[in-house]
Scaffold this motif. Sequence first.
Motif, mmCIF file in Angstrom:
data_model
loop_
_atom_site.group_PDB
_atom_site.id
_atom_site.type_symbol
_atom_site.label_atom_id
_atom_site.label_comp_id
_atom_site.label_asym_id
_atom_site.label_seq_id
_atom_site.Cartn_x
_atom_site.Cartn_y
_atom_site.Cartn_z
ATOM 1 N N PHE A 544 23.555 37.364 26.588
ATOM 2 C CA PHE A 544 24.532 38.001 27.833
ATOM 3 C C PHE A 544 23.786 38.699 28.969
ATOM 4 O O PHE A 544 23.948 39.019 30.221
ATOM 5 N N ALA A 547 20.874 37.451 31.270
ATOM 6 C CA ALA A 547 21.640 36.501 32.399
ATOM 7 C C ALA A 547 21.884 37.198 33.215
ATOM 8 O O ALA A 547 22.588 37.203 34.154
ATOM 9 N N ARG A 548 22.642 38.538 33.010
ATOM 10 C CA ARG A 548 23.442 39.526 33.687
ATOM 11 C C ARG A 548 22.362 39.952 34.695
ATOM 12 O O ARG A 548 22.655 40.389 35.700
ATOM 13 N N ALA A 551 20.610 37.650 37.017
ATOM 14 C CA ALA A 551 21.537 37.370 38.188
ATOM 15 C C ALA A 551 21.209 38.582 38.594
ATOM 16 O O ALA A 551 21.862 37.846 40.066
ATOM 17 N N TYR A 565 19.978 28.371 29.336
ATOM 18 C CA TYR A 565 19.787 28.738 27.922
ATOM 19 C C TYR A 565 19.599 27.707 26.662
ATOM 20 O O TYR A 565 20.237 26.767 26.838
ATOM 21 N N GLN A 591 28.610 30.487 27.444
ATOM 22 C CA GLN A 591 28.444 31.465 28.493
ATOM 23 C C GLN A 591 27.597 30.447 29.942
ATOM 24 O O GLN A 591 27.640 30.823 30.915
ATOM 25 N N LEU A 594 30.490 29.640 31.048
ATOM 26 C CA LEU A 594 31.651 30.423 32.562
ATOM 27 C C LEU A 594 30.420 30.360 33.504
ATOM 28 O O LEU A 594 31.040 30.930 34.565
ATOM 29 N N LEU A 595 29.424 30.970 33.095
ATOM 30 C CA LEU A 595 28.182 31.728 33.947
ATOM 31 C C LEU A 595 28.266 30.563 35.481
ATOM 32 O O LEU A 595 28.005 30.882 36.657
ATOM 33 N N GLU A 598 30.508 31.171 37.850
ATOM 34 C CA GLU A 598 31.004 32.408 38.288
ATOM 35 C C GLU A 598 30.314 32.129 38.763
ATOM 36 O O GLU A 598 29.978 32.603 40.663
ATOM 37 N N LEU A 599 28.683 31.574 38.572
ATOM 38 C CA LEU A 599 27.674 32.045 39.792
ATOM 39 C C LEU A 599 27.063 30.873 40.983
ATOM 40 O O LEU A 599 26.105 30.573 41.510
ATOM 41 N N VAL A 606 23.259 26.877 36.535
ATOM 42 C CA VAL A 606 23.345 27.284 34.813
ATOM 43 C C VAL A 606 23.297 25.663 33.865
ATOM 44 O O VAL A 606 24.126 25.705 34.226
ATOM 45 N N THR A 675 25.050 21.585 37.549
ATOM 46 C CA THR A 675 25.282 23.200 36.515
ATOM 47 C C THR A 675 26.134 22.750 35.288
ATOM 48 O O THR A 675 26.661 21.735 36.583
#
Length: 691
Positions: A544, A547-548, A551, A565, A591, A594-595, A598-599, A606, A675
């Motif tokens: 996390f 990635a944060r 990003a 990942y 993750q 989810l990412l 979001e991204l 991702v 993705t």
Amino acid sequence: MSTRISDHTSQTAHAVSDLVARSNRLGADPRVTNYAGGNTSAKGSEIDPVTGELVDLLWVKGSGGDLGTLTEKNLAVLRLDRLRALAGVYPGVEREDEMVAAFDFCLHGKGGAAPSIDTAMHGLVDAPHVDHLHPDAGIAIATSADGEALTTEIFGDTVVWVPWRRPGFQLGLDIAAIKAANPQAIGCILGGHGITSWGATSAEAEARSLQIIRTAEEFIAARTAERSEHPFGAERPGFGALPEAERRAKAAALAPVIRGLASTDSPQLGHYTDSDVVLDFVSRERLAELGALGTSCPDHFLRTKVSPLVVDLPADASVDETVARLTELHAEYRDRYQAYYDRHATSDSPAIRGADPAIVLVPGVGMFSYGRNKQTARVAGEFYVNAINVMRGAEAISTYAPIEESQKFRIEYWALEEAKLQRMPRPKTLATRVALVTGAGSGIGRAIAERLAAEGACVVVADRNVEGAREVAEALGGDDVAVAVGGDVTSAHDVAAMVDAAALAFGGVDLVVNNAGLSISKPLLDTTEADWDLQHDVMAKGSFLVARESARAMIAQKMGGDIIYIASKNGVFAGPNNVAYGATKADQAHQVRLLAAELGEHQIRVNGINPDGVVRGSGIFAGGWGAKRAEVYGVEEQDLGAFYAQRTLLKREVLPENVAAAVLALTGPDLSHTTGLHIPVDSGVAAAFLR
């Protein structure tokens, strides 16, 4: 006959070895010449194997070579009689570019380098040994408004002024004529360009080159000491260098933004420089004025473009303020560059190669330089440091007066330069991409780092074991390919430092592999709270954090990116005595989903990889996990890889390089629209099939 051949073979070998040694010495000193700049030559004779007669030859540094690393294979070898005979068919300066192709008809033997544009200078000048160099002190005189008068004042009649002329056949004729008319001269200053010297022996040519350079340096130093003010003006209040830690933190925050701007037309890699020379220049009153004049030596502005982008804010401007101003200045720079191209382009000019800056100067912070690979970006920065030194020297003794803009355009958009660019090898799959791989000091992470570097990426090798990371980075090719950074992925501070390292080393980050991990194999009742926390801290929390922070940099770059990942088949398969590891792998797997969701709007993909049974070379298995899993399955530890292979559908052992290949597949061009995907790399475990 055999004796004659033997004697001349020995003499030739000696002449060539002397030339290479001289070139390496001259090229090793940045005060003497810049990387890949200048050229050297030697003349001699050799037995022609066809006729058995002596033939006079020229050995000269070939196109694209570097003096500091020159070897015999980097020399072009030409017949001197044929080269000099070209003067009889020379069609004039308007068609002199045609002469470069004619050099091929003068080559002797086979192999060797392609002749460069400066070959005529070396062949036509009547001296056994010739050096053409780009020393800062020499170019300072060459770019002074009264350079011709200064040449006479400094050197008397031993060094002669040659007015500016674009490199080519005519310049070779000019220098040859000047040498013939000035038998007392040891060399010349080439207006706007550099120096050329000559000698009867290799040692004499080298000594004369150094004599010209040191004499120029001493003259400039004496004149500088006599001045009451700095050649670049006073330091502007508030524009001085920030303290190192603050400076580098601001540079790391700005680097991805600037790289994204510099990559508007095509992706670029970056290099950051905060040397004293740069920090002094960007603090001075005349920064904008001198920056706008641009560089002069052809080698310089071919790498740096005609002028840099100069930020006009004080050192203490916030990152947000600086980003906003950079965006405005970048738009203005592109407009100016397009106008420059439009002013000078003709119907047969090559197409514009991009309007983004190659050099960006930020007061208090330093210089960001860009190129198609790390070496090119670094060298562009080195060349601009040369240019700063040239400007300082010229302003100390006179007024800096680079060659006219139209002449710069003629070189930047020279058909010969365009042809050289077209001959360059096709970029590798991941060229211009910056990868950050965690846990890359061994095992799967190392294999991934090696594969990404082999495909052209620059790699930040991150690992808690910093010595292991350094070993990997060095093996990948050193600082122009990879850098090592130590750190713990459970620490937000360390993770931020990893991303900052990518920004400062290569300009930003494009491709991140969450690989760092450990494995605790215990039944539920034996799994402690500390086991659970450690397992989740390293892989769930660590992934996390990585990635944060990555990003954040990718979004600032606006160039998209990839986050991978390295999960596991255990994220979907209920393996025995594996609750902490399996649960955290399932966390990583989700993750990814989810990412990816979001991204996606930022063009950041991702994806995940689910390996299984990667025993060979694995730091995790070597650290005790292998022994525990072998105990669970009732096999010897050394047989664990084979055991895993036999329970798969393909009956093949999974190796670190198999996982690395999957990373390449997900980050290369072929899956550009994918993705949120997990790819199994487990030789086929039916119970772990994704549903």
